[in-house]
Design an enzyme around this catalytic site. Sequence first.
Site, PDB file in Angstrom:
ATOM      1  N   GLU A  26       0.051  -9.247  -5.061  1.00 20.30           N
ATOM      2  CA  GLU A  26      -0.261  -8.149  -5.986  1.00 20.30           C
ATOM      3  C   GLU A  26       0.979  -7.786  -6.795  1.00 20.30           C
ATOM      4  O   GLU A  26       2.117  -7.999  -6.345  1.00 20.30           O
ATOM      5  CB  GLU A  26      -0.739  -6.932  -5.169  1.00 20.30           C
ATOM      6  N   ASN A 171     -12.015  -4.177  -7.017  1.00 18.76           N
ATOM      7  CA  ASN A 171     -11.348  -4.101  -5.713  1.00 18.76           C
ATOM      8  C   ASN A 171     -11.492  -2.683  -5.159  1.00 18.76           C
ATOM      9  O   ASN A 171     -11.262  -1.707  -5.878  1.00 18.76           O
ATOM     10  CB  ASN A 171      -9.847  -4.409  -5.874  1.00 18.76           C
ATOM     11  N   GLU A 172     -11.837  -2.590  -3.912  1.00 16.74           N
ATOM     12  CA  GLU A 172     -11.988  -1.281  -3.262  1.00 16.74           C
ATOM     13  C   GLU A 172     -12.643  -0.288  -4.225  1.00 16.74           C
ATOM     14  O   GLU A 172     -12.103   0.788  -4.514  1.00 16.74           O
ATOM     15  CB  GLU A 172     -10.641  -0.774  -2.724  1.00 16.74           C
ATOM     16  N   TYR A 238      -6.877  -2.848   7.700  1.00 16.12           N
ATOM     17  CA  TYR A 238      -5.445  -2.839   8.021  1.00 16.12           C
ATOM     18  C   TYR A 238      -5.228  -2.283   9.420  1.00 16.12           C
ATOM     19  O   TYR A 238      -5.929  -1.351   9.854  1.00 16.12           O
ATOM     20  CB  TYR A 238      -4.675  -1.991   7.002  1.00 16.12           C
ATOM     21  N   GLU A 296      -8.217  -8.670   2.487  1.00 15.86           N
ATOM     22  CA  GLU A 296      -7.003  -7.891   2.781  1.00 15.86           C
ATOM     23  C   GLU A 296      -7.011  -7.568   4.264  1.00 15.86           C
ATOM     24  O   GLU A 296      -7.945  -6.917   4.752  1.00 15.86           O
ATOM     25  CB  GLU A 296      -6.950  -6.593   1.966  1.00 15.86           C
ATOM     26  N   GLN A 345       0.729  -8.954   2.458  1.00 17.25           N
ATOM     27  CA  GLN A 345       0.725  -9.793   1.281  1.00 17.25           C
ATOM     28  C   GLN A 345       1.775 -10.899   1.453  1.00 17.25           C
ATOM     29  O   GLN A 345       2.595 -10.816   2.353  1.00 17.25           O
ATOM     30  CB  GLN A 345       1.009  -8.972   0.032  1.00 17.25           C
TER      31      GLN A 345
HETATM   32  O1  AHR Z   1      -2.391  -4.192  -0.107  1.00 16.69           O
HETATM   33  C1  AHR Z   1      -2.060  -2.927  -0.563  1.00 16.69           C
HETATM   34  C2  AHR Z   1      -3.263  -2.132  -1.045  1.00 16.69           C
HETATM   35  O2  AHR Z   1      -4.119  -1.873   0.022  1.00 16.69           O
HETATM   36  C3  AHR Z   1      -4.138  -2.814  -2.063  1.00 16.69           C
HETATM   37  O3  AHR Z   1      -3.675  -2.677  -3.351  1.00 16.69           O
HETATM   38  C4  AHR Z   1      -5.448  -2.095  -1.889  1.00 16.69           C
HETATM   39  O4  AHR Z   1      -6.554  -2.911  -2.210  1.00 16.69           O
HETATM   40  C5  AHR Z   1      -5.435  -1.665  -0.450  1.00 16.69           C
HETATM   41  O5  AHR Z   1      -5.769  -0.345  -0.302  1.00 16.69           O
END
Ligand code: AHR
Length: 486
Positions: A26, A171-172, A238, A296, A345
């Site tokens: 990103e 995205n999201e 995450y 992600e 990432q």
């Molecule tokens: O990876 C960091 C961020 O996490 C990304 O930009 C977003 O899609 C997610 O919330």
Amino acid sequence: MQPTVHIDTEHTGARINKNIYGQFSEHLGRCIYNGIFVGKDSPIPNVNGMRSDVVAALREAKVPLLRWPGGCFADEYHWRDGIGKNRKRMVNTNWGGVVEDNSFGTHEFLELCRQIGCEPYINANVGSGDVREMAEWVEYLNSAGDSSVVRERWENGQKDPFHVKYWGVGNESWGCGGNMRPEYYADVYRRYQTYCRKYGDDKLYRIACGPSEGDWHWTEVLMKQAGKYMEGLTLHYYDVPTGDWQNSKGSATDFDEAMYYETLRRAAHMEKLISGHLAIMDRYDPDHRVQLLVDEWGCWFDVEPGTNPGFLYQQNTMRDAMVAAITLHIFQSHADRIGLCCIAQVVNVLQSMILTDGDRMLLTPTYHVFNMFKDHQDADVLESAVFADTVEGGLKQVTASASKKDGRVTVSLANLSADAPADVLIDLSGSYGYADGLVLSGKMDDHNTFDCPDRLAPKPLSLRATERGFVATLPACSVAVVTFHA
Ligand code: AHR
């Protein structure tokens, strides 16, 4: 009990899509700029502006696919700002408020993928873009026709189409990508994908924004209202060890054993998320045409002290290596349904493969896991059963996954215990005479630094043949891979 892994080598299951080993890049912090792209005039060795050291490491690990330009950044990115000679400047309001000069744009991304030898995955702007903008991006990259849009590509030095297959539509979209409700996004998605045309033989792989973690309702609505218009639905998850996004996510390097096991427990939660979302998808797609993706995933800790909070720069320890092994094993156990995943990432951001500092670069423990596991890519998964005692938090001490390709069997293992080694018995059906292996081990908080970049690196694994099978000696907190040859 002696940890034991039984593997049936005769009956192969689904093929492990190599894109499960995908990466995410990103415009965030020092991921693209400095981490990957330094420009042609940089004293740092580069080819067409791409760091040679970083590209070589990613090639070595056989990175199959790279997602770009975001993330949250994708829904503020206008691709025309990043082509041609006069590039627009903008402020990256999502990440650190820094100036984005758009010197890394579409052509640079495709050049990066060419150098790595990987598939590009472009995530288009839905939040602040429009249908025409996305439709023309697809046309610009994939069409061979003589249109004004294609002529622009010719003027920018590319005669042939790039044939980009993977396209994300927002995205999201439930959050930074527009704060939409699923009912609304489902319609928006249907409209956008309508105008993403197929040029020549280039059938697109259309990716709809999926749920955050356990938002089952999002998956339900998307599958019901738009399932037949997508090839993939993408989940984001995450691992935040404290579970506290607001105050403190926890340090990347300074944690105790309880926090270590909690991080691993949260990594293993991926299994419940995948099974839960697949069960919903099954109701609307009994033939399993739509794949579940996880574009992600990874550990998200507090940033390193003294660094820009908007840059999400964090160190990477053996704990990250364990999270990577647990997660990749879960993905492989769903090889029949999971088409693509991207760890977040690739360089200098969150759970990175690589960290850089000026002209210096180090490979993280996470990198080593991906590199050690690469023989699983495009191999056929084998059924395996693991018997082991549990560690704190209730996970089995040992996790494993096996696959077969070209007559060779690859078995990856992790010993999750922070302090107890494990003599793991690998019981294979069939006759495999010769085995070799690698192991990555250290204390749970060990990590590589720029002064000591090779503290953690794979070493030969101690293996012995016994009457019952091969025994692999796994130190505490370790990840291993064994290859069996017929
Ligand atoms: O990876 C960091 C961020 O996490 C990304 O930009 C977003 O899609 C997610 O919330």
